[in-house]
Design a protein around this motif. Sequence first.
Motif, PDB file in Angstrom:
ATOM      1  N   LYS A 104       0.982  -1.298  -0.074  1.00 55.06           N
ATOM      2  CA  LYS A 104       0.005   0.022   0.001  1.00 55.06           C
ATOM      3  C   LYS A 104       0.895   1.351  -0.120  1.00 55.06           C
ATOM      4  N   ASP A 105       0.406   2.237  -0.712  1.00 55.97           N
ATOM      5  CA  ASP A 105       1.033   3.463  -0.799  1.00 55.97           C
ATOM      6  C   ASP A 105       0.843   4.116   0.526  1.00 55.97           C
ATOM      7  N   GLN A 106       1.964   4.575   1.000  1.00 53.42           N
ATOM      8  CA  GLN A 106       1.888   5.304   2.448  1.00 53.42           C
ATOM      9  C   GLN A 106       1.667   6.816   2.362  1.00 53.42           C
ATOM     10  N   SER A 107       0.437   7.106   2.137  1.00 51.44           N
ATOM     11  CA  SER A 107       0.073   8.376   2.069  1.00 51.44           C
ATOM     12  C   SER A 107       0.121   9.246   3.430  1.00 51.44           C
ATOM     13  N   MET A 122      -4.223  -0.610   5.752  1.00 46.92           N
ATOM     14  CA  MET A 122      -3.217   0.329   5.207  1.00 46.92           C
ATOM     15  C   MET A 122      -1.632   0.055   5.571  1.00 46.92           C
ATOM     16  N   LEU A 123      -1.363  -0.741   6.269  1.00 42.70           N
ATOM     17  CA  LEU A 123       0.056  -1.295   6.555  1.00 42.70           C
ATOM     18  C   LEU A 123       0.733  -1.604   5.252  1.00 42.70           C
ATOM     19  N   PRO A 124       2.175  -1.340   5.303  1.00 36.87           N
ATOM     20  CA  PRO A 124       3.034  -1.770   4.394  1.00 36.87           C
ATOM     21  C   PRO A 124       3.046  -3.413   4.332  1.00 36.87           C
ATOM     22  N   TYR A 125       3.053  -3.969   2.925  1.00 34.04           N
ATOM     23  CA  TYR A 125       2.972  -5.515   2.978  1.00 34.04           C
ATOM     24  C   TYR A 125       4.316  -6.159   3.716  1.00 34.04           C
ATOM     25  N   HIS A 373      -2.378   1.534  -3.981  1.00 34.69           N
ATOM     26  CA  HIS A 373      -1.290   0.371  -3.903  1.00 34.69           C
ATOM     27  C   HIS A 373      -0.020   1.196  -4.205  1.00 34.69           C
ATOM     28  N   ARG A 374       1.091   0.252  -3.960  1.00 34.03           N
ATOM     29  CA  ARG A 374       2.472   0.588  -4.558  1.00 34.03           C
ATOM     30  C   ARG A 374       3.302  -0.510  -4.962  1.00 34.03           C
TER      31      ARG A 374
END
Length: 397
Positions: A104-107, A122-125, A373-374
């Motif tokens: 996930k993109d960390q906005s 929303m945590l990073p994978y 996402h990222r």
Amino acid sequence: MGPHTMSTGEVLAVLLIVFTVSSVAFARRRSQHRYPPGPKGLPIIGNVFDVPTRNGWLVFSEWSRRYGSDVVHIEALGKHIVVLNTMKAAKALFEERPSIYSDKDQSVMFLELCGWWRAWVMLPYGDNWRMHRKLFHQSFRPQSVSQFRPRQIVAQRKLLQLMLDKPEGFSENLRFAIGSSILNAVFAFEATPGDRRIKLVEDAAQTAQHVLHAGVFLVDIFPILKYLPTWFPGAAFKRRAAGYKELVDKMFEAPYYEYKTAFKKGTAQPCFTGKLLSDADGEDTPQRDDLFMNLAGTGYAAGTDTTYTVMMVFVLAMLLHPEAASAAQEELDRVVGKDRLPEFADHDSLPQVVAVLREVLRWHPPLPLATPHRAMSEDHYEGCYIPKGVEIRRNPK
């Protein structure tokens, strides 16, 4: 101690450095790769002035039509944004290549400034995300959600009675029924109309809707802007975010600690949060509270406002398409009759009703822009280059 607030001179100096470095990188990358189509940017600064800050899903849909592509792209001083405008593109990237697009993109605006970092989705994978997902899906995976059906039926009956007693307040009645059902499932709280906890989660959930619907915030392209003083010209986003964060923090914390107090006293009823506390091993720590609080709050917030939006769209659809409403009603009368209310067991016998509900979800999704996402590595889609670290947005419209 709070974060250091940079002086105006420091902010301008850093922005100048970022501007200069990014300008060189921008020109070099443009000459090496074929990105998905999008509006032509200006020299050096790229698409800074094209970034939609309101109704982003409409802008992205228009770009998709204008450039004849289901994937569009903009870049502003090194920040890439790729938008997927069709289900075909979304499946190709998110479903067929999960090893690249699960992050996930960390906005900065949504997560850091508005406080939605607490939402575990929303945590990073990685391992921390997998731990949250495992605990959450123990209760909310498709095979387990049937345990909440009795609570949903109770809320349904309350809603019908409210509609009879106060038909002019159908919007408020819907909000109460949905909020009380989810509040009961997550915290086993019995709510009454006007319950402060339902109002709290509605207000907090609205902040997520406002941010996600807005488009793209410049602070997500230039994270250095988060250090601007709130009084600085153009820093209205920080004042707005501070108000949002206060609501979001309270929504996650207040109901959790209320339930935990009852749990310690032995007066709490079984529910999702109760299962987390009952199954916990080890001592009671702030870290464990954060974990359980974020799991419970995410389940509560994610379901309330989105479900209400779907129900309101359903009402609108039935008003606009009375022939569909009549067909669904005819099926209900034929299958269920008029001597009882529909039950979950009737689901497979009501294909017309199910089709209407699915069309409502397709017609106007409750989140017109899904959470970004990222890309964890570089990729190509239909001959176009997608760089590592790019923000990927799904536009259901």
